[in-house]
Every structure is written in structure tokens, then in C-alpha cells.
Enzyme design. Structure first.
Site, mmCIF file in Angstrom:
data_model
loop_
_atom_site.group_PDB
_atom_site.id
_atom_site.type_symbol
_atom_site.label_atom_id
_atom_site.label_comp_id
_atom_site.label_asym_id
_atom_site.label_seq_id
_atom_site.Cartn_x
_atom_site.Cartn_y
_atom_site.Cartn_z
ATOM 1 N N HIS A 49 0.806 -1.222 0.000
ATOM 2 C CA HIS A 49 0.000 0.000 0.000
ATOM 3 C C HIS A 49 0.839 1.271 0.000
ATOM 4 C CE1 HIS A 49 -4.116 -1.546 0.591
ATOM 5 N NE2 HIS A 49 -3.553 -2.514 1.284
ATOM 6 N N LYS B 274 -8.130 13.599 4.812
ATOM 7 C CA LYS B 274 -7.199 12.479 4.708
ATOM 8 C C LYS B 274 -6.243 12.522 5.899
ATOM 9 C CE LYS B 274 -6.102 13.953 0.593
ATOM 10 N NZ LYS B 274 -6.452 12.723 -0.077
ATOM 11 N N ARG B 275 -5.534 11.429 6.097
ATOM 12 C CA ARG B 275 -4.512 11.394 7.129
ATOM 13 C C ARG B 275 -3.489 12.505 6.867
ATOM 14 N NH1 ARG B 275 0.237 8.456 7.020
ATOM 15 N NH2 ARG B 275 -0.496 7.424 5.134
ATOM 16 N N LYS C 150 1.151 14.267 1.476
ATOM 17 C CA LYS C 150 -0.200 14.593 1.017
ATOM 18 C C LYS C 150 -0.377 16.087 0.790
ATOM 19 C CE LYS C 150 -2.188 10.510 3.246
ATOM 20 N NZ LYS C 150 -2.778 9.778 2.114
ATOM 21 N N THR D 105 -8.548 6.279 -1.523
ATOM 22 C CA THR D 105 -9.948 5.866 -1.667
ATOM 23 C C THR D 105 -10.869 7.045 -1.390
ATOM 24 O OG1 THR D 105 -9.915 5.030 0.613
ATOM 25 C CG2 THR D 105 -9.593 3.422 -1.153
ATOM 26 N N LYS E 140 -14.500 8.150 -3.209
ATOM 27 C CA LYS E 140 -15.753 8.447 -2.501
ATOM 28 C C LYS E 140 -16.273 9.829 -2.874
ATOM 29 C CE LYS E 140 -13.762 5.825 1.277
ATOM 30 N NZ LYS E 140 -12.936 5.982 2.490
#
Length: 812
Positions: free
Chosen positions: A365, A548-549, A554, A656, A660
Site C-alpha cells: 500500500h 485524509k490522514r 499529502k 480511496t 468516494k
């Protein structure tokens, strides 16, 4: 009478009156109370147990059908499961929603009030756990015999509180009131060993006896996982760590040494106390490794037990069993299965290794080297001495295989070895996962390509056929049917029926409605109503969402530079025609990840300053709802207009959240990273806002000596934003974030800044044309059918697991 067929069991109610009688029975006999004295929690618990009974009846028939078929089973090993709240989903999957609403109304309660008491299990952290939950949902929906294995954490990850000081962590006591959805099985405990030493067995060069120095018990419980539109109900089996009976020292207790009397029990139960204990200390790292071994030791013994219910010998084990490793956390399962086969069941090493490699598959992942777990050899030697011996032997035989294929290539041997020698001897878990499995998959096309070309390139050269891609997916039931009922109803009306919930590709039929003005107006009204429900800002503003985390790759810091630039633009020209924008962040940072926590604190500081500014606040708002989880996501995602997917290209495996949001009609602004590429290809380039370097350009920038100050000096607005951070306007945290960006900028934030701002201007231009924007929104939903976890499971089943459905007959 065949007890496996459930003959003679009392039939559960199918009418409103019968359902109400079942509810009252549970209220009286399980809760021990009456209608007159029942509290809301009594009503909730009784309702949950009644719905669970309906699923348990299907579970009994599922187990009978699967036992009779003796199929190849999928066993999913995951450190995380983000299941979400269970009541609403189980009402949907059991078809009892209307019955339940009528029954609880007769008790004087509203169904929504009871749903508010349904606490989601705290068994996960982020995308890894949410993916696991989606896949077990789709396994049941596809009628595939499967068991998910995990840990029943007492406290989950943590409960997040956001203040002006940033993130604070509190215990997440998710099961404080109990969990009505689980079935404890205290009589089915497994013994798990740690520490100790090994002893040779005379006459054997491969078998050993491991004498553990500590034994902990794993106590299972299971939760039901129903499929949608099918009779199948699979399970997730969760393990809690318990001390052995001899752990309580009565003599110490009698002497008043109360803490010392229970210290052994506390040490044992710490294993399942909290998800991902802080690994900034040696003891924390050891506890994480204990946690991982605890999960796989309990699970593998259970898997072997299940195999031996219908099968004898070991020749068919791999034909009946496939074990999917969800990331590197459960990789210790590979030497554990070898230990069980060789040491306990006396299988010859060569046969055991063939069985093991044919049984396991590994999902990677990440592309981040630091996320590919490694463990110090000295820790392994102390905690799991027998497993280290097995790993050494696996590695020796593997390196012989590499040497035979690439003779004389010592650098390759060093790179591929399971044991890293420099600067510290460590066990490389990702290497072990590749060596000990039949298939390795990435989770998006780009991710799988980069795994083969960069992170695991040596292994791909040795075994090219082993590497696969299975793009992630999300559950359409959870993330549109349940999360966005208004939009679901409109989609059903537009398509003519609700079969799209089980076949998401049918959403493509919405494309013909994208140019229908009336349909667009209704679509737009639903989005606005969802924003009103969210109550995060002006419902007529552009709701710009980054959920998100928190991690530097990111690039929440890039979004903050955009916010600061907007702030400064508005301050300089307040009379201009600004697009009102609500910027919503949500997510958690690991407690020991100080750089990520600095970004959260900076968001809180900037949000407070904007809120207090009467010139800027009418046009710009920054909000950060705390404790992001599945329940909060179900409120935010339906309200989002713009989906921020702005990680540095080549760093996000898949994502993901991007799926969504697109499924619910948010338009993406993003880089060519992870599944963004596949989303853009399917929704259309005109319905996706693209910016920034691609993965190969980003790699070249680093190779060519990237200098963040070059961009700072050339871009006036970037310089102004950075100078604001370094000036102290946003406190010391602003300086720390700015220093990180100017000094190193590992994720090329400054390099992508100008491209990102120009792309945001295109966003605002599109937003000013409501018909165009709504058309883009509809087309994002229409072309998100590929991103269903049902499709993901079908891909795994066909290409990696090689399993077939076992349909469960419907009740007569």
C-alpha cells in the site's frame, strides 16, 4: 435432524407485529427491562440485537452452505478495519429498516435517535482500514467464502480534539457501553508465545522446539459481515489479548503490592489495548511487533483449525486456503506458518515452503521507503527467536536462487536480501512478503508500475509474473446509498430502479441526464441541502474539501499556501468579485509525527485569524471538524464541491477518499498520482482539474538538485505567503513549517505552487457557471462505477485468489 441446516430454529418476524415481538423479547430477556422503564440505550441495544438475530439466521445458512461446498477460502489479515457505525448498514442489508422504524416508534423512540447511539468500532486509522472494511463487505456481496482477521483494540487509535494549539489526543473508548454487534467466544482461546529460546530436535536440521518465556491468550469474538442483495453473511474474527490464569500474584496482592500483583496481566493485555502504540520508544516498537505476531499467531491457528474440519493431510492446504496480507503488518504470518508446519506438524521443509508460498498473497500500500516496515534483528532475536531462525533459512535459500539467476551480482544480493546489514541489521518485512507469497499487487495502475520500476524492481526482474495490479474500490452502499440518501433517491429515479447499488457501472446511465436542466437543478439543490446539514459554512460557497490522514507527502501545506494567498488577495482588493469559499480540512496525525501536527496547528491558527478578520471572513472560511472517522466522512463527502487530491505525484499509492468524493459528485483538483490517473481517465479530462509535476518529472527534479528557494525567489505571491509564515504572524509554528519548505521541501510543494494556483483559478471560473459545474459533478458520479469495491473483489478473485462464489440458498 441436521443441525447445520438450522431446522427447528424459531423463525424471526417478517411482519411489523412479529418484528416488534422480537424486539420486546430482546428488551425483556436480554436487557432485563420493560417498555415502561426502557431508556434510549435499552431500546438501541434491543434493536441492535434484533437486527443481529436476523443476520445470525442468515449466517447459520451461510456456514452450512460453505461447509458443504468445502471451497477455497479467502482469509484477509489486516491490522485495521474501519467498519463505520453498524446499525444503519445492517438495517439496509437485512431489509428490516421499515420494520425497525415502526417498532421503535411504538416504544416512544425515533429510529434516528437510536442510530445516534451506534458508535463505530475503533479498529482502524485511515484508508488501509477503510479499504479492508469495503473488501470484506464486497466479499460477502460476491458470495465468496471469507473470514477477516484483526485485533479487537480496546481503545482504537485515539479521539482527536482540535484547538488553537492544534491536535490533542484522548482515548477512544469506543466499546465503553459494550458492542451489541459482536459474539464473544471466550472458550476458543489461542495461546501465543513470546521470548524464550529454541532447542534442537535430534536428527533434524530444520525442526526446532521453541520454549516461550511468556504466554498470552488470544480471545476471539466475531462480527457479522452481511452481503448486499444476497443471503451470504461472512464474519470478521477479532482477537483480544488476555493474561493466563496464573498471571495474578495472590501473595503480592495480600502483601499490599497491588500494582505488582497484576503487572503480568497488564503487560499481556496491553497488546490489544490500542491501535499502533507510539513507536518513538524501544518499548513502543516492541509492543507493535508483539501486536503483529499476536494477530497472525491466533489467526493462523484458527485457519488451520478450519481447514482440518473438512480436510486431512497438507497436500490440499494451499488449494483450500488463500491468505491475503493487507500491507506489511501481518507479514510475520509467513515464518509463523512455516513454524507451525515444520515444527508442530512435522512437514518437511521443502513441502512446507511450497505450501506457504502458494498460500499467501501480499498487497503493498505504499511507495514510501519508511513505510516498508523493518525490524531490528536484535528485537526479533529477543521476542521471536524461532521466527528469526526460520527467516535466516528462508533468506539463505532465497539468495541462492538469486545467485543462480544473476551470478556474481553481489550488489543485487545485498539489495534483495531479507536481512539489511547496514547501518543496522534489520529484517525487511516487504522483502519477506514478496519472497514468501504467490502474488504481489499494487493498488492503482501507477502505483503498481512504480512498484515494479522502483521500490521492488529487483524482485520484479526475478519474478515478473508475480506482480499484479488491483485498483482499490469503495463500497457504494456505505458511501452513497447510506451517506447520501437524497442523491441516491435521485439517481434511482433517474435510472428507473435501484439496481445500481449492487452494480455501480449502471451509473453510466446518468450521462444522458447531465444536459437536462431540470435534473441539474435537482442535483444542485441536493448538494446545497447536504451542505446545510453539514453546517460548516455558507451553503452557497464553494465547499473545498481536503479529508485524509496528515502527512507531508499529502501536502496539506500546499493547500495552506493557497489559503494564505487568497487571504492576502482579498485583503489587498476587498471590493473585487470574489468566489466565496469554505475550506474544510479533516484528518489525524500520528501522535509522534510532529511535522504533521505542526500543519494541523497552523491550520487552526490561520482559521482563527481569518474568522476574526471582517474584511476576509465574508469570502473565505477555514474549518477543521475534529476526530475524522467514517461517521464524519459520511457527512462531509456528500457536501463537497471540490475534492483536494494534491499529493506529490508518485507518493500516494491509490487513495480511496478520491473515489468516494467523485462518486458523490465532487470535482477533483489533483496531480497525476495514485488512482487520480484512473479517475481522470474515466470521468474525462474536462471534468478534472489537473496540475503539477508528474511522477517522472518529480523524480528528475530531485536528481537535478531541486532548490526550493529558486521558486521562492521567482514567484512574488509565493514569496509573500512564505514571508507571512516566517514573520511570526502565525506564531512559531508558521516559522517551523516555512523553514521546512525553504530548507528541504521533500515533497516539492513550492515547485507545484504556481501550477496549483492557476488551476484553482480555473476552478473558480467553472464554479461561476452553475450549469457547467453541475454537469461536471453529474459526470463524475456517472463515471465512477469502476471504483466499486465489488469490482476490486472480482479482480482479486479472478487474478490472485482463484476462488469461486458459493451462493447461499434463500429461506423457504
Amino acid at each position: 435432524m441436521d443441525l447445520r441446516q438450522g431446522i427447528g430454529l424459531r423463525k424471526l418476524g417478517k411482519t411489523a407485529d412479529e418484528f416488534q415481538q422480537d424486539l420486546l423479547s430482546n428488551l425483556y430477556y436480554r436487557r432485563g427491562t420493560t417498555v415502561e422503564s426502557a431508556s434510549a440505550r435499552d431500546a438501541y441495544e434491543a434493536l441492535a440485537q434484533t437486527v443481529r438475530d436476523h443476520l445470525a439466521e442468515r449466517r447459520a445458512r451461510t456456514a452450512a452452505a460453505q461447509f458443504a461446498s468445502n471451497p477455497r477460502w479467502v482469509y484477509y489479515l489486516s491490522a485495521e478495519y474501519l467498519l463505520g457505525a453498524q446499525l444503519e448498514q445492517n438495517l439496509l442489508y437485512s431489509g428490516t429498516g421499515d420494520l425497525a422504524a415502526e417498532a421503535v416508534k411504538a416504544l416512544g423512540f425515533g429510529l434516528e435517535d437510536l442510530e445516534d447511539l451506534d458508535v463505530e468500532p475503533g479498529l482502524g486509522n485511515g484508508g488501509l482500514g477503510r479499504l479492508a472494511a469495503c473488501l470484506v463487505d464486497s466479499l460477502a456481496t460476491r458470495d465468496i467464502p471469507a473470514v477477516g482477521y484483526g485485533i479487537r483494540y480496546d481503545l482504537g487509535i485515539f479521539r482527536q480534539v482540535i484547538t488553537e494549539e492544534g491536535q490533542a489526543e484522548l482515548p477512544d473508548d469506543w466499546a465503553f457501553h459494550g458492542n451489541p454487534w459482536e459474539f464473544p467466544a471466550p472458550d476458543d482461546r489461542q495461546a501465543v508465545g513470546f521470548y524464550g529460546h529454541t532447542e534442537p530436535i535430534p536428527g533434524s536440521t530444520t525442526r526446532k522446539v521453541w520454549v516461550p518465556g511468556e504466554v498470552v491468550l488470544g480471545e476471539p469474538s466475531h462480527m457479522l459481515v452481511p452481503g448486499f442483495g444476497t443471503e451470504t453473511v461472512n464474519i470478521i474474527r477479532l482477537w483480544s489479548a488476555k493474561a493466563s490464569e496464573a498471571s495474578f500474584d495472590l501473595s503480592r496482592f495480600s502483601a499490599g503490592q497491588y500494582a505488582e500483583a497484576v503487572q503480568e496481566a497488564v503487560r499481556a493485555e496491553n497488546i490489544s489495548k490500542v491501535l499502533y502504540p507510539d513507536d518513538s520508544t524501544e518499548l513502543g516498537r516492541e509492543l507493535r511487533l508483539k501486536q503483529q505476531y499476536f494477530l497472525v499467531s491466533c489467526s493462523l491457528r484458527d485457519i488451520v483449525r478450519r481447514f482440518r474440519l473438512r480436510n486431512e493431510g497438507w497436500d490440499t492446504f494451499a488449494d483450500k486456503t488463500v491468505i491475503q496480507l493487507n500491507d506489511t503488518h501481518p507479514t510475520i504470518a509467513i515464518p509463523e506458518l512455516m513454524r507451525l508446519l515444520v515444527d508442530e506438524y512435522e512437514v518437511e521443509w521443502e513441502q512446507a515452503w511450497e505450501i506457504t508460498r502458494r498460500t499467501f498473497a501480499y498487497t503493498c500500500h505504499t511507495l514510501l521507503p519508511e513505510a516498508l516496515e523493518t525490524w531490528p534483528v536484535r528485537m526479533f532475536e529477543k521476542l521471536l527467536p524461532r521466527h528469526l531462525e526460520i527467516i535466516y533459512l528462508i533468506n539463505m535459500l532465497f539468495l541462492r536462487e538469486v545467485e543462480a539467476r544473476f551470478p556474481g551480482d553481489h550488489d543485487r544480493l545485498r539489495r534483495m536480501s531479507i536481512i539489511q546489514e547496514d547501518p543496522e541489521r534489520r529484517v525487511r518485512m516487504a522483502h519477506l512478503a514478496v519472497v514468501g507469497t504467490e502474488a504481489v499487487n499494487g493498488v492503482a495502475e501507477l502505483h503498481s508500475k512504480l512498484l515494479r520500476e522502483t521500490v521492488l524492481d529487483d524482485f520484479a526482474a526475478l519474478w515478473p509474473a508475480k506482480f499484479q495490479n488491483v485498483t482499490n474500490g469503495v463500497s457504494p452502499r456505505r458511501f452513497i446509498k447510506i451517506a447520501n440518501p437524497r442523491l441516491s433517491d435521485l439517481i434511482t429515479e433517474g435510472l428507473g430502479d435501484d439496481s445500481w447499488v449492487g452494480d455501480l457501472e449502471r451509473l453510466a446511465g446518468l450521462e444522458r441526464l447531465a444536459d437536462d436542466a431540470s435534473f441539474r437543478e435537482r442535483w444542485q439543490a441536493i448538494k446545497r441541502a447536504n451542505k446545510v446539514d453539514l453546517a460548516a459554512g455558507d451553503p452557497d460557497s464553494l465547499t473545498d474539501v481536503m479529508i485524509k490522514r496528515f502527512h507531508e507527502y499529502k501536502r496539506q501545506q500546499l493547500k495552506l499556501l493557497h489559503v494564505i494567498t487568497l487571504y492576502q488577495r482579498i485583503r489587498q482588493n476587498p471590493a473585487a468579485d470574489w468566489v466565496p469559499r469554505t475550506v474544510l480540512f479533516a484528518g489525524k496525525a500520528a501522535p509522534a509525527y510532529h511535522a504533521a501536527k505542526d500543519i494541523i496547528r497552523l491550520i487552526a491558527t490561520i482559521a482563527a485569524r481569518i474568522e476574526a478578520d471582517p474584511v476576509v471572513s465574508p469570502y473565505l472560511k477555514v474549518v477543521f471538524p475534529s476526530n475524522y472517522n467514517v461517521t464524519l466522512a459520511e457527512r462531509i463527502i456528500p457536501a463537497a464541491d471540490l475534492s483536494e487530491q494534491i499529493s506529490l505525484a508518485g507518493k500516494e499509492a491509490s487513495g480511496t477518499g478520491n473515489m468516494k468524493l467523485a462518486l458523490n459528485g465532487a470535482v477533483t483538483i489533483g496531480t497525476l498520482d495514485g488512482a487520480n490517473i484512473e479517475i481522470r481517465a474515466r470521468v474525462g479530462e474536462d471534468n478534472f482539474f489537473l496540475f503539477g509535476l508528474d511522477a517522472y518529472e518529480a523524480a528528475r527534479a530531485r536528481i537535478n538538485g531541486y532548490q526550493p528557494r529558486h521558486f521562492y525567489e521567482r514567484d512574488e505571491e509565493l514569496r509573500a505567503a512564505m514571508d507571512t509564515l516566517t514573520s511570526g504572524v502565525f506564531g512559531e509554528v508558521g516559522r517551523r513549517v516555512a523553514d521546512s519548505l525553504l530548507g528541504w521541501d521533500e515533497y516539492l510543494t513550492l515547485a507545484d505552487f504556481r501550477s496549483y494556483l492557476e488551476c484553482q483559478e480555473q476552478v473558480e471560473k467553472s464554479w461561476r457557471d452553475p450549469a457547467r459545474w453541475t454537469r461536471m459533478s453529474i459526470l463524475n458520479t456517472a463515471h465512477s462505477g469502476f471504483f466499486s469495491s465489488d469490482r476490486t473483489v472480482a479482480d482479486y478473485a479472478a487474478r490472485i485468489w482463484r476462488v469461486a462464489p458459493v451462493p447461499v440458498p434463500r429461506e423457504d
